[in-house]
Motif scaffolding. Structure first.
Motif, PDB file in Angstrom:
ATOM      1  N   MET A  23       3.345   5.141   0.218  1.00  0.00           N
ATOM      2  CA  MET A  23       3.382   3.740   1.027  1.00  0.00           C
ATOM      3  C   MET A  23       2.916   2.687  -0.105  1.00  0.00           C
ATOM      4  N   ALA A  24       2.961   2.894  -1.470  1.00  0.00           N
ATOM      5  CA  ALA A  24       2.660   1.983  -2.456  1.00  0.00           C
ATOM      6  C   ALA A  24       3.514   0.759  -2.303  1.00  0.00           C
ATOM      7  N   GLU A  25       4.665   0.983  -2.033  1.00  0.00           N
ATOM      8  CA  GLU A  25       5.671   0.101  -1.796  1.00  0.00           C
ATOM      9  C   GLU A  25       5.401  -1.085  -1.038  1.00  0.00           C
ATOM     10  N   GLY A  26       4.535  -0.867   0.146  1.00  0.00           N
ATOM     11  CA  GLY A  26       4.347  -1.630   1.086  1.00  0.00           C
ATOM     12  C   GLY A  26       2.847  -2.201   1.060  1.00  0.00           C
ATOM     13  N   LYS A  27       2.219  -1.908  -0.305  1.00  0.00           N
ATOM     14  CA  LYS A  27       0.805  -2.312  -0.260  1.00  0.00           C
ATOM     15  C   LYS A  27       0.654  -3.867  -0.286  1.00  0.00           C
ATOM     16  N   PRO A  55       6.523  15.584   6.279  1.00  0.00           N
ATOM     17  CA  PRO A  55       5.713  15.082   6.943  1.00  0.00           C
ATOM     18  C   PRO A  55       4.757  13.452   6.393  1.00  0.00           C
ATOM     19  N   GLU A  56       5.391  13.228   5.365  1.00  0.00           N
ATOM     20  CA  GLU A  56       4.922  11.921   4.704  1.00  0.00           C
ATOM     21  C   GLU A  56       5.517  10.726   5.653  1.00  0.00           C
ATOM     22  N   TYR A  57       6.465  10.927   6.253  1.00  0.00           N
ATOM     23  CA  TYR A  57       7.069   9.875   7.086  1.00  0.00           C
ATOM     24  C   TYR A  57       6.111   9.487   8.498  1.00  0.00           C
ATOM     25  N   VAL A  58       5.486  10.201   8.697  1.00  0.00           N
ATOM     26  CA  VAL A  58       4.459  10.234   9.823  1.00  0.00           C
ATOM     27  C   VAL A  58       3.345   9.401   9.175  1.00  0.00           C
ATOM     28  N   HIS A  59       2.864   9.985   8.208  1.00  0.00           N
ATOM     29  CA  HIS A  59       1.684   9.182   7.180  1.00  0.00           C
ATOM     30  C   HIS A  59       2.121   7.637   7.154  1.00  0.00           C
ATOM     31  N   GLN A  60       3.257   7.519   6.607  1.00  0.00           N
ATOM     32  CA  GLN A  60       3.724   6.278   6.504  1.00  0.00           C
ATOM     33  C   GLN A  60       3.739   5.374   7.526  1.00  0.00           C
ATOM     34  N   LEU A  61       4.061   5.962   8.707  1.00  0.00           N
ATOM     35  CA  LEU A  61       3.926   4.878  10.114  1.00  0.00           C
ATOM     36  C   LEU A  61       2.588   4.866  10.568  1.00  0.00           C
ATOM     37  N   ARG A  62       1.769   5.606  10.434  1.00  0.00           N
ATOM     38  CA  ARG A  62       0.404   5.454  10.349  1.00  0.00           C
ATOM     39  C   ARG A  62      -0.285   4.510   9.531  1.00  0.00           C
TER      40      ARG A  62
END
Length: 332
Positions: free
Chosen positions: A1-5, A46-53
């Motif tokens: 999620m670094a791109e949204g930091k 599973p990273e997609y759920v982490h990104q949403l969280r």
């Protein structure tokens, strides 16, 4: 999620209302982008759920930061909508972390533990599937009206009544970050042998971290390049501690039920279950110790440097709780 930091287009002298609209739009749209992947493609990655969280956490942090620029009802409603998504994604992510840990462990542990690890994987996978169903339900309700919700929230931004006309972003950044730093200091002064209190330190650290992401362009490069990574390191340490705390509680509860209700099955899976339980029982105090070491170094160089960047008086972080300090000495 670094791109949204980080959030581009912000400066220290940006009007506060313009900055609020920009940050809220970016953070809320990140939720909208992450939601379909987490709902529809979680089995692929599973990273997609982490990104949403993480996106929901950052969006909630933005709402907290710019609360003075939003009407009370709008602020409350927005945080409520995010809360359901965050909790649904959090429940699914917790089981993903548990499953990933078992999958990795199965490749390394001896044959006698494999029955227990296979059992745990199947058990956790069933619960993870249930968590995905809850996430899909929450996502279906939110997705259709999410764009309108984002537009309405950003459109509701107004001048903050407790700031002067024409207030700029820096006028909010300094006092808010100073308050977040003091909050971290205050919570870390408690009894860190009590996991509930250590968890509060983790929450305070998140609030500081997410606020630093919003205000990074208000300060020198050292703020982003040197100080922020140190706060990020703390979050990694406390995140592992949290993972072990959650896993330990789940495994202990499962062991108790198996012993009472399924003794024959328990005998077969016991080696794998108890081995994983011991791993998490050992890791939690180790991560607590790592945090204490981090805190010592942060108090010497990190907190004073951040306070200097913020333009305030040097903050001396509180000493660790005496009980925690005694335990640390005993572990050396």
């Amino acid at each position: 999620m670094a791109e949204g930091k980080w959030i581009g287009g912000l400066t220290a002298d940006a009007r506060l209302t313009d900055a609020a609209k920009r940050v809220l739009s970016v953070r809320l749209r990140a939720v909208g982008e992450a939601l379909p992947r987490a709902v529809q493609e979680a089995n692929r990655d599973p990273e997609y759920v982490h990104q949403l969280r993480v996106a929901t956490r950052r969006a909630d942090a933005a709402l907290r930061i710019f609360a003075p620029c939003l009407p009370g009802k709008v602020h409350k409603k927005a945080r409520g909508r995010l809360r359901r998504l965050r909790r649904a994604a959090g429940a699914a992510r917790d089981w993903d972390v548990f499953l990933l840990g078992i999958a990795e462990r199965r490749t390394k542990q001896p044959e006698k533990e494999q029955h227990g690890l296979n059992f745990l994987f199947a058990y956790a996978f069933g619960l993870r599937s249930g968590a995905q169903a809850d996430l899909e339900s929450a996502g279906a309700e939110e997705h259709q009206s999410l764009d309108a919700f984002i537009e309405a929230t950003t459109a509701a931004v107004c001048p903050a009544t407790d700031f002067p006309d024409g207030a700029v972003l820096l006028l909010l950044a300094r006092p808010l970050l100073t308050a977040r730093l003091h909050e971290l200091d205050w919570t870390a002064a408690g009894d860190l042998q009590d996991y509930a209190h250590l968890h509060q330190v983790r929450i305070a650290g998140k609030r500081l971290r997410y606020a630093m992401e919003v205000f990074a362009d208000c300060f020198s490069l050292s703020f982003r390049d040197e100080l922020y990574p140190r706060v990020e390191d703390m979050q990694e340490i406390l995140g592992r501690a949290n993972d072990s705390h959650v896993a330990e509680a789940r495994l202990a509860d499962l062991r108790r039920h198996l012993r009472r209700g399924w003794p024959a099955e328990w005998k077969r899976v016991q080696p794998g279950v108890e081995s994983l339980l011991r791993f998490h029982q050992r890791r939690l105090p180790l991560e607590r110790k790592r945090f204490m070491q981090w805190w010592d170094e942060w108090g010497k160089t990190g907190a004073p440097a951040l306070t200097a960047v913020l333009g305030g008086e040097t903050l001396e972080p509180a000493p660790l709780n005496a009980g925690a300090e005694a335990n640390r000495v005993g572990q050396r």
